[in-house]
Design a protein around this motif. Structure first.
Motif, PDB file in Angstrom:
ATOM      1  N   PHE A   1       0.811  -1.214   0.000  1.00 57.57           N
ATOM      2  CA  PHE A   1       0.000   0.000   0.000  1.00 57.57           C
ATOM      3  C   PHE A   1       0.848   1.268   0.000  1.00 57.57           C
ATOM      4  CE2 PHE A   1      -3.566  -2.425   2.422  1.00 57.57           C
ATOM      5  CZ  PHE A   1      -3.887  -3.117   1.266  1.00 57.57           C
ATOM      6  N   GLU A   2       1.988   1.224   0.663  1.00 54.91           N
ATOM      7  CA  GLU A   2       2.832   2.415   0.753  1.00 54.91           C
ATOM      8  C   GLU A   2       3.625   2.672  -0.528  1.00 54.91           C
ATOM      9  OE1 GLU A   2       5.261   1.786   4.196  1.00 54.91           O
ATOM     10  OE2 GLU A   2       3.836   2.794   5.540  1.00 54.91           O
ATOM     11  N   SER A   3       3.843   1.640  -1.321  1.00 47.25           N
ATOM     12  CA  SER A   3       4.657   1.802  -2.539  1.00 47.25           C
ATOM     13  C   SER A   3       4.020   1.068  -3.717  1.00 47.25           C
ATOM     14  CB  SER A   3       6.076   1.272  -2.295  1.00 47.25           C
ATOM     15  OG  SER A   3       6.689   1.911  -1.201  1.00 47.25           O
ATOM     16  N   PRO A   4       2.853   1.536  -4.174  1.00 44.74           N
ATOM     17  CA  PRO A   4       2.156   0.837  -5.253  1.00 44.74           C
ATOM     18  C   PRO A   4       2.472   1.362  -6.649  1.00 44.74           C
ATOM     19  CG  PRO A   4       0.722   2.519  -4.380  1.00 44.74           C
ATOM     20  CD  PRO A   4       2.034   2.625  -3.614  1.00 44.74           C
TER      21      PRO A   4
ATOM     22  N   THR B   1      -4.064   7.549  -3.919  1.00 43.00           N
ATOM     23  CA  THR B   1      -3.380   8.636  -4.634  1.00 43.00           C
ATOM     24  C   THR B   1      -2.360   8.137  -5.649  1.00 43.00           C
ATOM     25  OG1 THR B   1      -1.769   8.840  -2.828  1.00 43.00           O
ATOM     26  CG2 THR B   1      -3.704  10.271  -2.749  1.00 43.00           C
ATOM     27  N   ASN B   2      -1.646   7.052  -5.316  1.00 39.78           N
ATOM     28  CA  ASN B   2      -0.528   6.620  -6.155  1.00 39.78           C
ATOM     29  C   ASN B   2      -0.862   5.477  -7.107  1.00 39.78           C
ATOM     30  OD1 ASN B   2       0.687   8.446  -4.428  1.00 39.78           O
ATOM     31  ND2 ASN B   2       2.527   7.241  -4.144  1.00 39.78           N
ATOM     32  N   LEU B   3      -1.997   4.824  -6.888  1.00 42.35           N
ATOM     33  CA  LEU B   3      -2.392   3.745  -7.789  1.00 42.35           C
ATOM     34  C   LEU B   3      -3.777   3.999  -8.398  1.00 42.35           C
ATOM     35  CD1 LEU B   3      -2.078   1.008  -9.171  1.00 42.35           C
ATOM     36  CD2 LEU B   3      -2.920  -0.073  -7.064  1.00 42.35           C
ATOM     37  N   PHE B   4      -4.809   3.988  -7.571  1.00 42.99           N
ATOM     38  CA  PHE B   4      -6.169   4.075  -8.102  1.00 42.99           C
ATOM     39  C   PHE B   4      -6.412   5.360  -8.887  1.00 42.99           C
ATOM     40  CE2 PHE B   4      -7.315   1.382  -4.187  1.00 42.99           C
ATOM     41  CZ  PHE B   4      -7.073   0.207  -4.877  1.00 42.99           C
ATOM     42  N   ASP B   5      -5.906   6.469  -8.413  1.00 43.55           N
ATOM     43  CA  ASP B   5      -6.146   7.738  -9.108  1.00 43.55           C
ATOM     44  C   ASP B   5      -5.384   7.814 -10.424  1.00 43.55           C
ATOM     45  OD1 ASP B   5      -7.704  10.100  -8.849  1.00 43.55           O
ATOM     46  OD2 ASP B   5      -5.885  11.272  -8.526  1.00 43.55           O
ATOM     47  N   ARG B   6      -4.441   6.937 -10.614  1.00 45.95           N
ATOM     48  CA  ARG B   6      -3.672   6.908 -11.865  1.00 45.95           C
ATOM     49  C   ARG B   6      -4.258   5.945 -12.893  1.00 45.95           C
ATOM     50  NH1 ARG B   6       2.399   5.827 -10.259  1.00 45.95           N
ATOM     51  NH2 ARG B   6       2.662   6.072 -12.525  1.00 45.95           N
TER      52      ARG B   6
ATOM     53  N   LEU C   1     -10.526   8.293   3.840  1.00 42.11           N
ATOM     54  CA  LEU C   1     -11.679   8.962   3.240  1.00 42.11           C
ATOM     55  C   LEU C   1     -11.353  10.402   2.856  1.00 42.11           C
ATOM     56  CD1 LEU C   1     -14.346   7.562   5.715  1.00 42.11           C
ATOM     57  CD2 LEU C   1     -14.241   7.059   3.261  1.00 42.11           C
ATOM     58  N   GLU C   2     -10.687  11.109   3.739  1.00 43.65           N
ATOM     59  CA  GLU C   2     -10.327  12.498   3.455  1.00 43.65           C
ATOM     60  C   GLU C   2      -9.367  12.588   2.278  1.00 43.65           C
ATOM     61  OE1 GLU C   2      -8.657  16.446   5.817  1.00 43.65           O
ATOM     62  OE2 GLU C   2      -8.156  14.448   6.569  1.00 43.65           O
ATOM     63  N   THR C   3      -8.385  11.692   2.255  1.00 40.32           N
ATOM     64  CA  THR C   3      -7.400  11.701   1.170  1.00 40.32           C
ATOM     65  C   THR C   3      -8.048  11.395  -0.169  1.00 40.32           C
ATOM     66  OG1 THR C   3      -5.628  11.020   2.692  1.00 40.32           O
ATOM     67  CG2 THR C   3      -5.266  10.647   0.330  1.00 40.32           C
ATOM     68  N   ALA C   4      -8.853  10.335  -0.214  1.00 37.46           N
ATOM     69  CA  ALA C   4      -9.479   9.936  -1.481  1.00 37.46           C
ATOM     70  C   ALA C   4     -10.410  11.016  -2.005  1.00 37.46           C
ATOM     71  CB  ALA C   4     -10.233   8.624  -1.298  1.00 37.46           C
ATOM     72  N   LEU C   5     -11.126  11.686  -1.106  1.00 32.17           N
ATOM     73  CA  LEU C   5     -12.092  12.699  -1.540  1.00 32.17           C
ATOM     74  C   LEU C   5     -11.427  14.008  -1.931  1.00 32.17           C
ATOM     75  CD1 LEU C   5     -15.065  13.408  -1.940  1.00 32.17           C
ATOM     76  CD2 LEU C   5     -15.145  14.163   0.446  1.00 32.17           C
ATOM     77  N   LEU C   6     -10.429  14.431  -1.180  1.00 36.73           N
ATOM     78  CA  LEU C   6      -9.883  15.778  -1.366  1.00 36.73           C
ATOM     79  C   LEU C   6      -8.552  15.832  -2.110  1.00 36.73           C
ATOM     80  CD1 LEU C   6     -10.774  17.317   2.119  1.00 36.73           C
ATOM     81  CD2 LEU C   6     -12.060  17.432  -0.029  1.00 36.73           C
TER      82      LEU C   6
END
Length: 239
Positions: free
Chosen positions: A57-60, A112-117, A170-175
């Motif tokens: 999770f920390e380095s995806p 932030t580093n996997l799903f959003d990409r 939740l905060e990270t994924a949303l904002l």
């Protein structure tokens, strides 16, 4: 020996290439081979599993290029779903609370580093409702329904040390994410949590989650359909 605990690299490869076939009964080799693999990869010593999950999770970042969207989607269902029950296992009392908390908190980096990409046609179409059409966007949308992740915030009395890590995700994924799949995933989780807290007449966490939505709706890059969903999440009325 095959019975030995897999290395991190073996476990990671299994999650993204073989786990779904074993879990779904579609093993390409044989039923017996799938059962043997399941025993080896589903019965890791719990602290070792939490360590492996945190490391992934920390380095995806490398996952984006190494695996296809289909493989990432299936791995998401496996990692966060009832097939593996990994999220439930991470909450085992044998695992130090700091390791539990760190593992759950690190899921924010997966967003932030996997799903959003990879969601939104790998970022090229962030605003469309692709969670209804594309396998990876749909998998990310469903994360908070899959197994026990929502419980970290939904039932704070059971594991108080996991509330902050769950809220952080939740905060990270949303904002911090740009693709609608990641944003609606967070809204999906928030909506369920607000609904449960309202039913239990709790007033301690729901307002914090609702404040994230208020901040989110101040942005000028939120499509109208997602604003409507955010309003439903705010009032705890999501499916």
């Amino acid at each position: 020996m095959e019975s030995q605990s897999p290395t991190f690299e073996e476990w990671r490869y299994y999650c993204f290439t073989q786990a779904w076939d074993d879990f779904s009964g579609n093993d390409a080799d044989s039923w017996e081979v799938g059962i043997v693999r399941q025993e080896r990869f589903l019965n890791l010593e719990v602290s070792l599993l939490a360590t492996y999950m945190t490391r992934l999770f920390e380095s995806p970042n490398s996952v984006v290029e190494e695996f296809t969207d289909n493989q990432i989607a299936k791995a998401t269902w496996f990692l966060f779903g009832t097939g593996s029950e990994y999220i439930k296992t991470v909450r085992d009392s044998q695992i130090p609370v700091d390791l539990q908390s760190g593992c759950i908190r690190s899921i924010a980096t997966m967003y932030t580093n996997l799903f959003d990409r990879v969601c939104g046609n790998r970022g090229s179409d962030p605003d469309s409702q692709l969670y209804l059409k594309h396998i990876i966007d749909g998998a990310v949308y469903m994360i908070w329904d899959m197994d026990n992740l929502a419980g970290t915030v939904m039932f704070p009395d059971k594991a108080p040390h996991l509330v902050e890590p769950g809220v952080h995700i939740l905060e990270t994924a949303l904002l911090k994410c740009r693709t609608s799949a990641c944003r609606i995933s967070a809204l999906h989780g928030i909506g369920h949590i607000v609904s449960v807290h309202r039913a239990k007449k709790r007033r301690d966490i729901a307002p914090q989650l609702q404040s994230f939505i208020e901040k989110f709706l101040e942005r000028d890059d939120v499509p109208s359909w997602l604003r409507e969903y955010a309003d439903c999440a705010y009032h705890g009325s999501v499916q």
